[in-house]
Design an enzyme around this catalytic site. Structure first.
Site, PDB file in Angstrom:
ATOM      1  N   LYS A 180       0.882  -1.170   0.000  1.00 57.97           N
ATOM      2  CA  LYS A 180       0.000   0.000   0.000  1.00 57.97           C
ATOM      3  C   LYS A 180       0.923   1.223   0.000  1.00 57.97           C
ATOM      4  O   LYS A 180       1.445   1.621   1.032  1.00 57.97           O
ATOM      5  CB  LYS A 180      -0.895  -0.007   1.243  1.00 57.97           C
ATOM      6  CG  LYS A 180      -2.202   0.764   1.099  1.00 57.97           C
ATOM      7  CD  LYS A 180      -2.051   2.260   0.840  1.00 57.97           C
ATOM      8  CE  LYS A 180      -1.778   3.045   2.098  1.00 57.97           C
ATOM      9  NZ  LYS A 180      -1.551   4.499   1.817  1.00 57.97           N
ATOM     10  N   GLY A 238       2.605   5.067  13.136  1.00 54.19           N
ATOM     11  CA  GLY A 238       3.328   3.856  13.562  1.00 54.19           C
ATOM     12  C   GLY A 238       2.711   3.256  14.822  1.00 54.19           C
ATOM     13  O   GLY A 238       2.606   2.030  14.955  1.00 54.19           O
ATOM     14  N   GLU A 255       9.532   2.064  11.036  1.00 52.63           N
ATOM     15  CA  GLU A 255      10.585   3.075  10.862  1.00 52.63           C
ATOM     16  C   GLU A 255       9.886   4.422  10.893  1.00 52.63           C
ATOM     17  O   GLU A 255       9.076   4.708  10.011  1.00 52.63           O
ATOM     18  CB  GLU A 255      11.287   2.910   9.505  1.00 52.63           C
ATOM     19  CG  GLU A 255      12.133   1.672   9.378  1.00 52.63           C
ATOM     20  CD  GLU A 255      13.337   1.677  10.281  1.00 52.63           C
ATOM     21  OE1 GLU A 255      13.690   2.730  10.859  1.00 52.63           O
ATOM     22  OE2 GLU A 255      13.936   0.602  10.430  1.00 52.63           O
ATOM     23  N   CYS A 289      13.663  11.042   6.807  1.00 57.25           N
ATOM     24  CA  CYS A 289      13.741  10.732   8.253  1.00 57.25           C
ATOM     25  C   CYS A 289      15.156  10.929   8.738  1.00 57.25           C
ATOM     26  O   CYS A 289      15.378  11.103   9.924  1.00 57.25           O
ATOM     27  CB  CYS A 289      13.268   9.344   8.630  1.00 57.25           C
ATOM     28  SG  CYS A 289      12.867   8.272   7.331  1.00 57.25           S
ATOM     29  N   GLU A 390      10.075  16.674  14.970  1.00 59.65           N
ATOM     30  CA  GLU A 390      10.378  16.461  13.558  1.00 59.65           C
ATOM     31  C   GLU A 390       9.517  17.408  12.718  1.00 59.65           C
ATOM     32  O   GLU A 390       8.289  17.405  12.828  1.00 59.65           O
ATOM     33  CB  GLU A 390      10.085  15.007  13.164  1.00 59.65           C
ATOM     34  CG  GLU A 390      10.477  14.741  11.715  1.00 59.65           C
ATOM     35  CD  GLU A 390      10.341  13.277  11.314  1.00 59.65           C
ATOM     36  OE1 GLU A 390       9.259  12.706  11.498  1.00 59.65           O
ATOM     37  OE2 GLU A 390      11.335  12.721  10.809  1.00 59.65           O
TER      38      GLU A 390
HETATM   39  C1  UN1 Z   1      14.335   8.147   4.689  1.00 59.04           C
HETATM   40  O1  UN1 Z   1      14.700   9.258   5.034  1.00 59.04           O
HETATM   41  O2  UN1 Z   1      13.139   7.810   4.863  1.00 59.04           O
HETATM   42  O3  UN1 Z   1      20.204   7.604   4.156  1.00 59.04           O
HETATM   43  C2  UN1 Z   1      15.231   7.156   4.057  1.00 59.04           C
HETATM   44  C3  UN1 Z   1      19.389   8.194   3.462  1.00 59.04           C
HETATM   45  C4  UN1 Z   1      18.667   7.432   2.386  1.00 59.04           C
HETATM   46  C5  UN1 Z   1      17.424   6.804   2.918  1.00 59.04           C
HETATM   47  C6  UN1 Z   1      16.538   7.745   3.657  1.00 59.04           C
HETATM   48  N1  UN1 Z   1      19.549   6.423   1.843  1.00 59.04           N
HETATM   49  O4  UN1 Z   1      19.104   9.365   3.635  1.00 59.04           O
END
Ligand code: UN1
Length: 501
Positions: A180, A238, A255, A289, A390
């Site tokens: 999804k 989450g 995550e 993230c 965040e």
């Molecule tokens: C994300 O921010 O959800 O290390 C993943 C990184 C990328 C992956 C980010 N290879 O920023």
């Protein structure tokens, strides 16, 4: 009068066929840099669609789990090669639906290619342990077994890379999947699923249902025939996923958020640190993230760092990611832009010093997109909301610090623990930081972004729930261990019991 051609309607992929949603509804996927550009209509799936997809995946699992892993791998190798061939087109598609600049969407597709090759290679490994038994004439080993249908719920910021992080380890381990994808970026998942199909993934092994979280994501996470759920997204969602998984004790990998830091010590190569802070802070418009949303700088170089950093931020060119020369694209949607604007307001109210940026961009080339200036707050107190929460946008908070111990305390003093970085030329300090930073990823003399697919990815505290993606860690999540004891002594041997008596 000429009428515009009807937009293409992208359907669900269930049991090897592109099919309409039972809901009969579809939603618009528009370019975040230009709302006039309609990329396509995607069906709005509901629980009935999810049921059909899960039924298909459950049935297909009975055969797929018995396909030898090296044969499953051959399909993944072919998929990786097809992704290489289509890299440019898929990158352009992704920039159109997600907004990040072409260099970065090429990186996103490349990350999917890397993950696909990597997991294909695992098809001839998937190692377990072989070890001596404590008893004579007895053999002991462990093997991995697949689990069943995996429900995969993915975000919009890495629209092909993150689905691949979940799909490839699930498939190589012998599971089937229902994906999804994020409502904002379904085209990239559509492209990935099409490639897997072209590469020879049998019908029902990979299924896709597009739509929103409450109507499509929630029924997938709750489904009784989905024993494995993997989610990347916000901490709030989450928590809902974890709650949905708990009654059935599902494998559940989360995550979630980050509030990542770059620490710049007084002996750092400042130009290198500025390069890292620009890339970590404003790459992907800060919508990672792993984004460096906090930069803690030693007081003795703080003013020097600020002047170099702010000068560079002011030069960043904001615009449509498909235009050459653009450094930073738009926010993903109106809601995300509003969140950024709210935080700019919060920062100012809290007394953080606005050093550059601070406005959304609405004129001329920006009129039809969700653009915001790259924004820097100086003199932040580590407890301010802009230094704690965040934001997921182009906002960086600078925090002056003294000793390394203080920097580490600031770094660890947030609810998240994904990625942290330190710039120093002192090896002792670097190792002290490596030891004391409580995050899933630590960089030395590199920014907080740039994780590679063959190393574990994930974080501590409210970033995750103890699992890791990528690397062998992902295989651990998508398999169960089965331990085997084979006794060829032809008599009853009792472990732990004194057999000599
Ligand atoms: C994300 O921010 O959800 O290390 C993943 C990184 C990328 C992956 C980010 N290879 O920023």
């Amino acid at each position: 009068m000429a009428t515009a051609a009807a937009p293409r309607v992208y359907k669900n992929f269930i049991n090897g066929e592109w099919v309409d949603s039972r809901s009969g509804n579809a939603y618009e996927n528009r370019n975040p840099a230009n709302a006039d550009e309609l990329i396509g209509m995607f069906v709005s799936s509901n629980a009935e669609d999810v049921d059909l997809a899960v039924d298909a995946a459950k049935l297909a699992y009975q055969k797929w789990r018995l396909v030898p892993a090296p044969k499953r791998a051959e399909i993944l190798f072919r998929a990786a090669e097809l992704l290489v061939q289509h890299k440019e087109q898929f990158s352009k598609d992704m920039t159109s639906e997600m907004g990040k600049v072409l260099a970065e969407t090429r990186g996103d597709v490349q990350e999917a290619i890397d993950m696909t090759y990597y997991m294909a290679g695992e098809g001839r490994r998937l190692f377990g342990q072989t070890t001596p038994s404590e008893l004579p004439d007895k053999f002991a080993m462990s093997v991995r077994q697949s689990i069943g249908t995996c429900g995969l719920i993915t975000p919009w910021n890495f629209p092909m890379a993150i689905p691949s992080w979940k799909i490839m380890p699930a498939l190589i381990s012998g599971n089937t999947v229902v994906l999804k994808p994020a409502e904002d970026t379904p085209l990239s998942s559509y492209n990935l699923v099409q490639i897997l199909t072209d590469a020879g993934v049998p019908e029902g092994v990979v299924n896709l249902v597009s739509g929103n979280g409450p109507n499509a994501g929630a029924p997938l996470a709750e489904h009784l025939d989905v024993p494995v759920v993997s989610f990347t997204g916000s901490t709030a969602v989450g928590r809902l996923i974890a709650e949905a998984c708990a009654p059935e004790f599902k494998h559940c990998s989360l995550e979630m958020g980050g509030k990542n830091i770059i620490i710049v010590m007084e002996d750092a190569n400042l130009d290198l640190a500025v390069d890292g802070a620009i890339w970590g802070g404003f790459g992907t418009t800060g919508q990672r993230c792993t984004a460096a949303s906090r930069i803690a700088v030693h007081k003795s170089v703080y003013h020097d760092f600020i002047s170099r950093f702010v000068a560079r931020v002011k030069k960043l060119r904001v615009g449509d990611g498909l235009d050459p020369g653009i450094d930073m694209g738009p926010c993903i949607n109106e809601q995300q832009l509003k969140t950024v604007m709210d935080y700019v307001q919060i920062g100012q109210t809290e007394g953080a010093k606005l050093l550059t940026g601070g406005h959304c961009l609405t004129e001329g080339p920006y009129a039809k997109g969700w653009f915001h200036e790259p924004t820097v707050f100086g003199d932040c107190n580590p407890k301010m909301r802009v230094a704690q929460e965040e934001i997921f946008g182009p906002v960086v908070s600078l925090i002056p610090i003294g000793r390394l111990e203080e920097a580490v305390e600031v770094a660890n003093g947030v609810p998240y623990g994904l990625s942290a970085s330190i710039y120093t030329r002192n090896v002792n300090r670097a190792f002290q930081a490596i030891r004391d930073l409580f995050t899933g990823i630590v960089y030395v003399n590199a920014p907080t972004i740039g994780a590679e697919t063959h190393l574990p990815f994930g974080g501590t505290k409210k970033t995750g729930n103890g699992h890791r993606e990528a690397a062998i860690a992902a295989i651990d999540f998508y398999t169960e261990w089965k331990t085997l004891y084979i006794d060829y002594s032809d008599k009853l041997q009792r472990a732990q019991i004194d057999n000599a008596e």
